[in-house]
Design a protein around this motif. Structure first.
Motif, PDB file in Angstrom:
ATOM      1  N   HIS A   1       0.823  -1.206   0.000  1.00  0.00           N
ATOM      2  CA  HIS A   1       0.000   0.000   0.000  1.00  0.00           C
ATOM      3  C   HIS A   1       0.863   1.264   0.000  1.00  0.00           C
ATOM      4  CE1 HIS A   1      -2.747  -3.079   1.666  1.00  0.00           C
ATOM      5  NE2 HIS A   1      -3.658  -2.419   0.949  1.00  0.00           N
ATOM      6  N   ALA A   2       1.911   1.275   0.825  1.00  0.00           N
ATOM      7  CA  ALA A   2       2.795   2.434   0.884  1.00  0.00           C
ATOM      8  C   ALA A   2       3.517   2.640  -0.444  1.00  0.00           C
ATOM      9  CB  ALA A   2       3.806   2.264   2.011  1.00  0.00           C
ATOM     10  N   ALA A   3       3.981   1.550  -1.059  1.00  0.00           N
ATOM     11  CA  ALA A   3       4.700   1.650  -2.325  1.00  0.00           C
ATOM     12  C   ALA A   3       3.812   2.193  -3.440  1.00  0.00           C
ATOM     13  CB  ALA A   3       5.257   0.278  -2.722  1.00  0.00           C
ATOM     14  N   LEU A   4       2.583   1.759  -3.488  1.00  0.00           N
ATOM     15  CA  LEU A   4       1.665   2.216  -4.529  1.00  0.00           C
ATOM     16  C   LEU A   4       1.367   3.711  -4.387  1.00  0.00           C
ATOM     17  CD1 LEU A   4      -0.790  -0.817  -4.668  1.00  0.00           C
ATOM     18  CD2 LEU A   4       0.824  -0.102  -6.437  1.00  0.00           C
ATOM     19  N   ILE A   5       1.239   4.174  -3.152  1.00  0.00           N
ATOM     20  CA  ILE A   5       0.999   5.601  -2.938  1.00  0.00           C
ATOM     21  C   ILE A   5       2.229   6.417  -3.348  1.00  0.00           C
ATOM     22  CG2 ILE A   5       0.605   7.375  -1.177  1.00  0.00           C
ATOM     23  CD1 ILE A   5      -1.053   5.271   0.348  1.00  0.00           C
ATOM     24  N   MET A   6       3.411   5.959  -2.949  1.00  0.00           N
ATOM     25  CA  MET A   6       4.635   6.685  -3.268  1.00  0.00           C
ATOM     26  C   MET A   6       4.937   6.692  -4.759  1.00  0.00           C
ATOM     27  SD  MET A   6       5.688   7.867  -0.374  1.00  0.00           S
ATOM     28  CE  MET A   6       7.340   8.403  -0.802  1.00  0.00           C
ATOM     29  N   SER A   7       4.478   5.679  -5.498  1.00  0.00           N
ATOM     30  CA  SER A   7       4.781   5.573  -6.930  1.00  0.00           C
ATOM     31  C   SER A   7       4.146   6.679  -7.755  1.00  0.00           C
ATOM     32  CB  SER A   7       4.336   4.212  -7.465  1.00  0.00           C
ATOM     33  OG  SER A   7       2.917   4.096  -7.463  1.00  0.00           O
ATOM     34  N   SER A   8       3.221   7.415  -7.178  1.00  0.00           N
ATOM     35  CA  SER A   8       2.591   8.516  -7.915  1.00  0.00           C
ATOM     36  C   SER A   8       3.605   9.578  -8.307  1.00  0.00           C
ATOM     37  CB  SER A   8       1.472   9.142  -7.079  1.00  0.00           C
ATOM     38  OG  SER A   8       1.979   9.649  -5.853  1.00  0.00           O
ATOM     39  N   CYS A   9       4.775   9.602  -7.637  1.00  0.00           N
ATOM     40  CA  CYS A   9       5.808  10.588  -7.962  1.00  0.00           C
ATOM     41  C   CYS A   9       6.330  10.411  -9.383  1.00  0.00           C
ATOM     42  CB  CYS A   9       6.965  10.508  -6.968  1.00  0.00           C
ATOM     43  SG  CYS A   9       7.961   9.006  -7.091  1.00  0.00           S
ATOM     44  N   TYR A  10       6.200   9.197  -9.931  1.00  0.00           N
ATOM     45  CA  TYR A  10       6.704   8.942 -11.277  1.00  0.00           C
ATOM     46  C   TYR A  10       5.950   9.728 -12.352  1.00  0.00           C
ATOM     47  CZ  TYR A  10       9.644   5.104  -9.591  1.00  0.00           C
ATOM     48  OH  TYR A  10      10.606   4.360  -8.957  1.00  0.00           O
ATOM     49  N   VAL A  11       4.748  10.164 -12.047  1.00  0.00           N
ATOM     50  CA  VAL A  11       3.981  10.955 -13.013  1.00  0.00           C
ATOM     51  C   VAL A  11       4.729  12.245 -13.346  1.00  0.00           C
ATOM     52  CG1 VAL A  11       1.807  12.181 -13.420  1.00  0.00           C
ATOM     53  CG2 VAL A  11       1.792   9.968 -12.243  1.00  0.00           C
ATOM     54  N   LEU A  12       5.348  12.857 -12.344  1.00  0.00           N
ATOM     55  CA  LEU A  12       6.138  14.067 -12.576  1.00  0.00           C
ATOM     56  C   LEU A  12       7.282  13.790 -13.544  1.00  0.00           C
ATOM     57  CD1 LEU A  12       6.457  15.661  -9.018  1.00  0.00           C
ATOM     58  CD2 LEU A  12       5.260  16.622 -10.989  1.00  0.00           C
ATOM     59  N   GLY A  13       7.920  12.646 -13.369  1.00  0.00           N
ATOM     60  CA  GLY A  13       9.050  12.294 -14.224  1.00  0.00           C
ATOM     61  C   GLY A  13       8.665  12.101 -15.674  1.00  0.00           C
ATOM     62  N   ILE A  14       7.442  11.754 -15.933  1.00  0.00           N
ATOM     63  CA  ILE A  14       6.981  11.563 -17.311  1.00  0.00           C
ATOM     64  C   ILE A  14       6.826  12.907 -18.022  1.00  0.00           C
ATOM     65  CG2 ILE A  14       5.074  10.708 -18.727  1.00  0.00           C
ATOM     66  CD1 ILE A  14       4.505   8.669 -16.448  1.00  0.00           C
ATOM     67  N   VAL A  15       6.416  13.924 -17.288  1.00  0.00           N
ATOM     68  CA  VAL A  15       6.074  15.223 -17.882  1.00  0.00           C
ATOM     69  C   VAL A  15       7.260  16.185 -17.959  1.00  0.00           C
ATOM     70  CG1 VAL A  15       4.608  17.267 -17.640  1.00  0.00           C
ATOM     71  CG2 VAL A  15       3.694  14.994 -17.097  1.00  0.00           C
ATOM     72  N   ILE A  16       8.068  16.277 -16.900  1.00  0.00           N
ATOM     73  CA  ILE A  16       9.107  17.301 -16.783  1.00  0.00           C
ATOM     74  C   ILE A  16      10.124  17.306 -17.929  1.00  0.00           C
ATOM     75  CG2 ILE A  16      11.096  18.014 -15.375  1.00  0.00           C
ATOM     76  CD1 ILE A  16       9.469  17.334 -12.908  1.00  0.00           C
ATOM     77  N   PRO A  17      10.581  16.152 -18.442  1.00  0.00           N
ATOM     78  CA  PRO A  17      11.625  16.190 -19.477  1.00  0.00           C
ATOM     79  C   PRO A  17      11.298  17.063 -20.674  1.00  0.00           C
ATOM     80  CG  PRO A  17      11.331  13.953 -18.687  1.00  0.00           C
ATOM     81  CD  PRO A  17      10.238  14.760 -18.066  1.00  0.00           C
ATOM     82  N   TRP A  18      10.048  17.225 -20.994  1.00  0.00           N
ATOM     83  CA  TRP A  18       9.673  17.972 -22.200  1.00  0.00           C
ATOM     84  C   TRP A  18       9.822  19.470 -22.022  1.00  0.00           C
ATOM     85  CZ3 TRP A  18       9.784  14.723 -25.974  1.00  0.00           C
ATOM     86  CH2 TRP A  18       9.486  13.382 -25.714  1.00  0.00           C
ATOM     87  N   PHE A  19      10.183  19.926 -20.825  1.00  0.00           N
ATOM     88  CA  PHE A  19      10.449  21.342 -20.592  1.00  0.00           C
ATOM     89  C   PHE A  19      11.952  21.641 -20.606  1.00  0.00           C
ATOM     90  CE2 PHE A  19       6.265  20.587 -18.807  1.00  0.00           C
ATOM     91  CZ  PHE A  19       5.544  21.704 -19.222  1.00  0.00           C
ATOM     92  N   LEU A  20      12.759  20.628 -20.905  1.00  0.00           N
ATOM     93  CA  LEU A  20      14.212  20.771 -20.972  1.00  0.00           C
ATOM     94  C   LEU A  20      14.687  20.695 -22.422  1.00  0.00           C
ATOM     95  CD1 LEU A  20      15.099  18.509 -17.923  1.00  0.00           C
ATOM     96  CD2 LEU A  20      15.802  20.903 -18.170  1.00  0.00           C
ATOM     97  N   PRO A  21      15.869  21.225 -22.738  1.00  0.00           N
ATOM     98  CA  PRO A  21      16.360  21.183 -24.120  1.00  0.00           C
ATOM     99  C   PRO A  21      16.812  19.785 -24.524  1.00  0.00           C
ATOM    100  CG  PRO A  21      17.996  22.168 -22.685  1.00  0.00           C
ATOM    101  CD  PRO A  21      16.761  21.999 -21.849  1.00  0.00           C
ATOM    102  N   GLU A  22      16.635  19.460 -25.793  1.00  0.00           N
ATOM    103  CA  GLU A  22      17.157  18.196 -26.330  1.00  0.00           C
ATOM    104  C   GLU A  22      18.606  18.422 -26.735  1.00  0.00           C
ATOM    105  OE1 GLU A  22      18.056  14.864 -26.957  1.00  0.00           O
ATOM    106  OE2 GLU A  22      15.865  14.887 -26.740  1.00  0.00           O
ATOM    107  N   THR A  23      19.517  17.618 -26.206  1.00  0.00           N
ATOM    108  CA  THR A  23      20.955  17.830 -26.432  1.00  0.00           C
ATOM    109  C   THR A  23      21.608  16.744 -27.274  1.00  0.00           C
ATOM    110  OG1 THR A  23      21.415  16.722 -24.321  1.00  0.00           O
ATOM    111  CG2 THR A  23      21.235  19.125 -24.288  1.00  0.00           C
ATOM    112  N   ARG A  24      20.831  15.813 -27.763  1.00  0.00           N
ATOM    113  CA  ARG A  24      21.422  14.725 -28.566  1.00  0.00           C
ATOM    114  C   ARG A  24      22.162  15.290 -29.776  1.00  0.00           C
ATOM    115  NH1 ARG A  24      17.832  10.219 -31.679  1.00  0.00           N
ATOM    116  NH2 ARG A  24      16.788  12.157 -32.270  1.00  0.00           N
ATOM    117  N   GLY A  25      23.427  14.892 -29.930  1.00  0.00           N
ATOM    118  CA  GLY A  25      24.220  15.310 -31.083  1.00  0.00           C
ATOM    119  C   GLY A  25      24.788  16.711 -31.012  1.00  0.00           C
ATOM    120  N   LYS A  26      24.575  17.429 -29.919  1.00  0.00           N
ATOM    121  CA  LYS A  26      25.036  18.820 -29.832  1.00  0.00           C
ATOM    122  C   LYS A  26      26.347  18.970 -29.074  1.00  0.00           C
ATOM    123  CE  LYS A  26      20.396  20.824 -30.106  1.00  0.00           C
ATOM    124  NZ  LYS A  26      19.381  21.695 -29.436  1.00  0.00           N
ATOM    125  N   GLY A  27      26.779  17.933 -28.394  1.00  0.00           N
ATOM    126  CA  GLY A  27      28.024  18.029 -27.636  1.00  0.00           C
ATOM    127  C   GLY A  27      27.839  18.754 -26.316  1.00  0.00           C
TER     128      GLY A  27
END
Length: 452
Positions: free
Chosen positions: A423-449
């Motif tokens: 039960h505790a693990a399932l409640i805490m796992s909701s934090c992963y939702v933030l991780g799904i969304v946040i990356p798209w507000f950062l720059p893509e650096t692939r191939g830029k050095g």
């Protein structure tokens, strides 16, 4: 204006151009990170027998709370030490901080074996974390600044795999010790002795490593800007005064640096919270599952699943550099946390047999321990310049612990309140939702050095 990136043309094979010097730098960082991985899982697998040994009968009645407390205190020390060590590495050099980190870690980890009360145990865990904190950021900075661009992400992934091999080593050694019980109920003490002694060998190996030339050159030329986006403004300021700004302050005063620091730190908090407050309970959850299903030698199943879980993480570490170069940084991050969320739900909600656990554990490890930490060795280095790089990546990696250290304690209290780990693990796992969304507000650096 100076070109601040060092992108290179693609090679026929990813390892073309790598020299013995590149591999020597990687080996030094890799071996040090093995002992950090060993230390992290050693604390988890010996948690119950260790606490039973040092807690009073009255304290033992609230064992989950004390378990969360000792993990949280270790994380707090890790966070403080990593932050201080990362900053110092931008001033005194990566190599010097790496050597001191390994030496002090070995010393305090070995002393943990002699803990006789909960207070002494917590003090030594804090000091161990304090010493261990800068190990990662200095190693990652050194590899990222010495390896050629076309192979850098792969090298960083290989370096990160050292943590996985270290946790696997801890799981295997504890399985052997738990099966033989050479010191009876005090066998847990041997884990910290075993983990500390080989670390002194790393000190010998690292004496032959060279300092980062990129860092030395950037300091010599007084390039104080934190990101390439702030280079023009910072260059103008540098022309007026040569005094170097405080690196940690730069991360909060330069606009683009502040934005990148905050977003990547949030992603780091998600990774850290997910592992320490959710996945670190997997061995204990498996033991309870084994007892509920009447399996023989139920306690051994905790170690077995730890080994399987860690094997999944190692696969992720080794593959991460190739995956992230193929699909891009942001897509990799979002995929990582989607996988972490789904596998955590499956693990704690729908896994009711040991056979099912054997299948889901390595998949869970691939995402929650493997991919969820591999990105930190690759992506943040591409967002900050050489003179603040160690400070930035250590802040991203370790400052999260200054916040996330409370979550194992909260998780332990939740387990007691809700009457079970799932039960505790399932409640805490909701934090992963933030991780799904946040990356798209950062720059893509692939191939830029990397910005210099």
């Amino acid at each position: 204006m100076q070109d601040t990136h060092t992108a290179q043309p693609a090679k026929a094979r990813w390892y073309d151009g790598l020299t013995p010097t590149h591999w020597r730098v990687l080996r030094g960082g890799f071996l040090g990170w093995i002992f950090d991985g060993f230390e992290a899982l050693a604390l988890v697998v010996v948690l119950i027998p260790m606490l039973k040994s040092v807690l009073t009968p009255e304290q033992a009645s609230s064992l989950p709370v004390y378990a969360g407390l000792v993990i949280g205190i270790t994380l707090l020390g890790w966070g403080v030490g990593g932050l201080v060590g990362g900053i110092m590495a931008d001033y005194v050099g990566r190599k010097r901080m790496m050597l001191w980190s390994v030496f002090l870690y070995a010393l305090f980890s070995g002393l943990t074996a002699f803990s006789n009360t909960f207070v002494v145990l917590c003090a030594l865990r804090f000091l161990t974390g304090l010493a261990m904190g800068s190990e990662w950021s200095t190693g990652v900075a050194l590899v990222s600044e010495t390896w050629p661009e076309h192979a850098r992400a792969k090298g960083a992934g290989f370096l990160q795999s050292g943590f996985g091999w270290g946790t696997l080593l801890a799981a295997v050694i504890w399985y052997a010790l738990a099966s033989t019980h050479p010191l009876g109920a005090e066998t847990w003490r041997l884990m910290f002795v075993v983990g500390a002694l080989p670390a002194f060998f790393v000190l010998y190996l690292r004496r032959g490593m060279n300092e980062s030339e990129k860092w030395q050159q950037a300091v010599k030329e007084k390039r104080w800007n934190a990101t390439s986006d702030d280079s023009a403004r910072s260059a103008a300021r540098a022309g007026k005064k040569d005094k170097r700004p405080f690196t940690l302050k730069q991360l909060f005063t330069e606009r683009e640096a502040f934005r990148r620091t905050m977003l990547t730190m949030l992603l780091s908090i998600v990774s850290t919270t997910g592992w320490w407050a959710i996945s670190s309970w997997l061995p204990t959850f498996t033991v309870s599952l084994a007892k509920a299903t009447g399996a023989a030698d139920a306690l051994a199943w905790g170690s077995r699943i730890s080994i399987i879980y860690t094997a999944g993480a190692i696969v992720a570490y080794l593959a991460s550099g190739f995956i992230v170069d193929s699909m891009g940084r942001r897509a990799f991050l979002s995929m990582t946390f989607v996988g972490s969320l789904l596998t955590t739900i499956i693990t704690y909600q729908y896994t009711h047999t040991l056979g099912a656990m054997v299948i889901i554990a390595p998949i869970n490890g691939f995402f929650t321990l493997g991919c969820a930490y591999a990105w930190m060795a690759i992506y943040p280095c591409e967002l900050f310049t050489s003179t603040v790089r160690s400070t930035a990546i250590s802040f991203v990696f370790n400052a999260a612990r200054l916040i996330a250290w409370v979550f194992p304690i909260i998780s332990g209290s939740m387990i007691k309140t809700f009457g079970g780990i799932s039960h505790a693990a399932l409640i805490m796992s909701s934090c992963y939702v933030l991780g799904i969304v946040i990356p798209w507000f950062l720059p893509e650096t692939r191939g830029k050095g990397m910005p210099e």
